[in-house]
Scaffold this motif. Structure first.
Motif, PDB file in Angstrom:
ATOM      1  N   ILE A   1     -39.330 -64.308  12.242  1.00 26.76           N
ATOM      2  CA  ILE A   1     -40.620 -64.816  12.681  1.00 26.76           C
ATOM      3  C   ILE A   1     -40.926 -66.114  11.947  1.00 26.76           C
ATOM      4  N   SER A   2     -41.518 -67.071  12.640  1.00 30.83           N
ATOM      5  CA  SER A   2     -41.899 -68.320  11.976  1.00 30.83           C
ATOM      6  C   SER A   2     -43.130 -68.068  11.105  1.00 30.83           C
ATOM      7  N   PRO A   3     -43.222 -68.696   9.942  1.00 28.20           N
ATOM      8  CA  PRO A   3     -44.346 -68.444   9.028  1.00 28.20           C
ATOM      9  C   PRO A   3     -45.721 -68.746   9.615  1.00 28.20           C
ATOM     10  N   ASP A   4     -45.789 -69.616  10.625  1.00 25.81           N
ATOM     11  CA  ASP A   4     -47.077 -69.877  11.264  1.00 25.81           C
ATOM     12  C   ASP A   4     -47.441 -68.807  12.293  1.00 25.81           C
ATOM     13  N   GLY A   5     -46.552 -67.844  12.504  1.00 23.70           N
ATOM     14  CA  GLY A   5     -46.817 -66.739  13.407  1.00 23.70           C
ATOM     15  C   GLY A   5     -46.681 -67.056  14.877  1.00 23.70           C
ATOM     16  N   LYS A   6     -46.207 -68.252  15.218  1.00 21.41           N
ATOM     17  CA  LYS A   6     -46.168 -68.677  16.621  1.00 21.41           C
ATOM     18  C   LYS A   6     -44.991 -68.099  17.377  1.00 21.41           C
ATOM     19  N   TYR A   7     -43.810 -68.098  16.756  1.00 21.26           N
ATOM     20  CA  TYR A   7     -42.595 -67.694  17.449  1.00 21.26           C
ATOM     21  C   TYR A   7     -41.880 -66.565  16.718  1.00 21.26           C
ATOM     22  N   VAL A   8     -41.141 -65.763  17.510  1.00 21.84           N
ATOM     23  CA  VAL A   8     -40.135 -64.843  16.975  1.00 21.84           C
ATOM     24  C   VAL A   8     -38.802 -65.246  17.593  1.00 21.84           C
ATOM     25  N   PHE A   9     -37.807 -65.457  16.748  1.00 15.37           N
ATOM     26  CA  PHE A   9     -36.469 -65.846  17.199  1.00 15.37           C
ATOM     27  C   PHE A   9     -35.547 -64.629  17.083  1.00 15.37           C
ATOM     28  N   PHE A  10     -34.745 -64.395  18.123  1.00 11.85           N
ATOM     29  CA  PHE A  10     -33.772 -63.304  18.034  1.00 11.85           C
ATOM     30  C   PHE A  10     -32.485 -63.735  18.737  1.00 11.85           C
ATOM     31  N   THR A  11     -31.376 -63.153  18.301  1.00  7.35           N
ATOM     32  CA  THR A  11     -30.070 -63.657  18.714  1.00  7.35           C
ATOM     33  C   THR A  11     -29.268 -62.625  19.501  1.00  7.35           C
ATOM     34  N   ASN A  12     -28.353 -63.146  20.305  1.00  3.12           N
ATOM     35  CA  ASN A  12     -27.473 -62.317  21.116  1.00  3.12           C
ATOM     36  C   ASN A  12     -26.205 -63.134  21.387  1.00  3.12           C
ATOM     37  N   PRO A  13     -25.026 -62.485  21.441  1.00  4.34           N
ATOM     38  CA  PRO A  13     -23.806 -63.253  21.682  1.00  4.34           C
ATOM     39  C   PRO A  13     -23.774 -63.958  23.030  1.00  4.34           C
ATOM     40  N   GLY A  14     -24.569 -63.499  24.004  1.00  6.47           N
ATOM     41  CA  GLY A  14     -24.579 -64.172  25.287  1.00  6.47           C
ATOM     42  C   GLY A  14     -23.501 -63.710  26.244  1.00  6.47           C
ATOM     43  N   ARG A  15     -22.950 -62.539  25.985  1.00  2.00           N
ATOM     44  CA  ARG A  15     -21.919 -61.978  26.863  1.00  2.00           C
ATOM     45  C   ARG A  15     -22.004 -60.460  26.746  1.00  2.00           C
ATOM     46  N   ALA A  16     -21.384 -59.769  27.679  1.00  2.04           N
ATOM     47  CA  ALA A  16     -21.562 -58.322  27.751  1.00  2.04           C
ATOM     48  C   ALA A  16     -20.875 -57.579  26.614  1.00  2.04           C
ATOM     49  N   LEU A  17     -19.751 -58.123  26.120  1.00  2.00           N
ATOM     50  CA  LEU A  17     -18.979 -57.441  25.087  1.00  2.00           C
ATOM     51  C   LEU A  17     -18.735 -58.375  23.914  1.00  2.00           C
TER      52      LEU A  17
ATOM     53  N   ASP B   1     -42.657 -66.295  22.404  1.00  4.47           N
ATOM     54  CA  ASP B   1     -43.942 -66.891  22.054  1.00  4.47           C
ATOM     55  C   ASP B   1     -44.978 -65.783  21.921  1.00  4.47           C
ATOM     56  N   VAL B   2     -45.571 -65.644  20.735  1.00  7.79           N
ATOM     57  CA  VAL B   2     -46.481 -64.539  20.460  1.00  7.79           C
ATOM     58  C   VAL B   2     -47.740 -64.637  21.324  1.00  7.79           C
ATOM     59  N   ALA B   3     -48.297 -65.818  21.467  1.00  6.64           N
ATOM     60  CA  ALA B   3     -49.554 -65.985  22.197  1.00  6.64           C
ATOM     61  C   ALA B   3     -49.413 -65.621  23.674  1.00  6.64           C
ATOM     62  N   SER B   4     -48.305 -66.026  24.293  1.00  2.00           N
ATOM     63  CA  SER B   4     -48.124 -65.767  25.724  1.00  2.00           C
ATOM     64  C   SER B   4     -47.393 -64.466  26.008  1.00  2.00           C
ATOM     65  N   ASN B   5     -46.912 -63.791  24.957  1.00  3.96           N
ATOM     66  CA  ASN B   5     -46.182 -62.531  25.098  1.00  3.96           C
ATOM     67  C   ASN B   5     -45.010 -62.696  26.065  1.00  3.96           C
ATOM     68  N   SER B   6     -44.210 -63.730  25.818  1.00  3.85           N
ATOM     69  CA  SER B   6     -43.090 -63.993  26.714  1.00  3.85           C
ATOM     70  C   SER B   6     -42.002 -64.772  25.992  1.00  3.85           C
ATOM     71  N   VAL B   7     -40.771 -64.671  26.508  1.00  2.00           N
ATOM     72  CA  VAL B   7     -39.663 -65.502  26.040  1.00  2.00           C
ATOM     73  C   VAL B   7     -39.772 -66.836  26.763  1.00  2.00           C
ATOM     74  N   VAL B   8     -39.935 -67.910  25.995  1.00  2.00           N
ATOM     75  CA  VAL B   8     -40.196 -69.216  26.604  1.00  2.00           C
ATOM     76  C   VAL B   8     -38.928 -70.048  26.770  1.00  2.00           C
ATOM     77  N   THR B   9     -37.886 -69.757  26.006  1.00  2.00           N
ATOM     78  CA  THR B   9     -36.624 -70.483  26.181  1.00  2.00           C
ATOM     79  C   THR B   9     -35.511 -69.772  25.440  1.00  2.00           C
ATOM     80  N   ARG B  10     -34.291 -70.181  25.725  1.00  2.00           N
ATOM     81  CA  ARG B  10     -33.123 -69.710  24.978  1.00  2.00           C
ATOM     82  C   ARG B  10     -32.361 -70.942  24.513  1.00  2.00           C
TER      83      ARG B  10
END
Length: 286
Positions: free
Chosen positions: A177-193, A206-215
């Motif tokens: 989580i960013s210290p300003d509380g705005k974003y949560v970042f999470f990672t994934n390999p980007g493939r099924a296996l 994005d915490v305010a909009s309750n949505s993933v805004v980009t990758r």
């Protein structure tokens, strides 16, 4: 830099002046002054898992359970054998601790008399990583729900319900989580296996909009064999919430890259050497 045999589990104080790392054995933590990289203390614990934002408390672990220590003299003020990892709240007033079976979050009040004020059952699965929001109104989870399936989810404490979730395949990533509380970042390999070729990504919630805004893709920056089909990580955000710093993965290649959070894109990539980089920590005060 300093050489410590078998060093791992890096944690830095909020002001960046002290570093805590496992040293020599699995039963000793070295305390270093970062200005000189001088070892100033050795503590009889397997790891320091977290440092409070005000630098007053250490959250340490060894086989008998977890310990809360004063940084001033390392005296023990709390001990619990039922929990195994935890996160301090940004205002230093609470500790959110995960049970040993990784199924329950315990909320501890860090007053003169430390006590438990609430328990939160986690989403279906085993919690790999979690963070309380800066406002302490939500809990963010990265949960393993199957052999090659994970889930990022957001739990609203007042509503007692999951208000957002997204399946990650295969997952095995990290969140920050960013210290300003705005974003949560999470990672994934980007493939099924795991171990399939192709770029991975860092998702931005994005915490305010309750949505993933980009990758944020690593295409053209991290390519096999540097990524090896593994999730990016660990990842950390600077205290001013300007930069995200990441390692390609925990298992291979000496490199680090940065994301400019203002534009949510990778802007720098640095080769450090042939050795593996397996730990990353960040102070949380400017």
């Amino acid at each position: 830099s300093i050489f410590l045999p078998y060093s791992s589990g890096l944690q830095v104080s909020a002001d960046g002046k002290r570093l805590y790392t496992r040293a020599d054995t699995s039963t000793t933590v070295a305390v270093l002054e970062t200005d000189s990289f001088t070892v100033i203390d050795l503590l009889p614990y397997a790891a320091v898992l977290a440092v409070s934002p005000d630098n007053n408390l250490l959250f340490a672990w060894k086989n008998e359970g977890i310990y809360l220590l004063k940084t001033s003299d390392y005296s023990i003020i709390y001990r619990d054998s039922a929990i195994g990892t935890g996160r301090f709240s940004s205002n230093n007033k609470r500790l959110y601790a995960l049970s040993n079976d990784r199924l329950v979050i315990h909320r501890l009040e860090l007053s003169d008399a430390i006590y438990e004020s609430a328990q939160f059952n986690t989403p279906s699965g085993i919690v790999k990583d979690f963070e309380p929001s800066i406002s302490q109104k939500q809990l963010f989870y990265y949960v393993q729900t199957g052999p090659s399936t994970h889930e990022f989810s957001v739990y609203d404490i007042a509503l007692d319900s999951i208000i957002f979730k997204e399946v990650q395949q295969p997952g095995f990533g990290d969140l920050e989580i960013s210290p300003d509380g705005k974003y949560v970042f999470f990672t994934n390999p980007g493939r099924a296996l795991l171990f399939e070729s192709g770029p991975g990504w860092i998702s931005v919630y994005d915490v305010a909009s309750n949505s993933v805004v980009t990758r944020i893709t690593t295409a053209g920056i991290l390519e096999p064999p540097y990524q090896l089909g593994l999730p990016i990580g660990p990842i950390k955000v600077t205290p001013d919430s300007r930069w995200l710093v990441a390692l390609p993965n925990n298992f291979y290649h000496g490199a680090v890259f940065t994301v400019d959070i203002r534009i949510l894109a990778v802007t720098k990539y640095l080769e450090i050497g042939d050795g593996n980089l397996k730990g990353l920590t960040m102070q949380n005060a400017p």
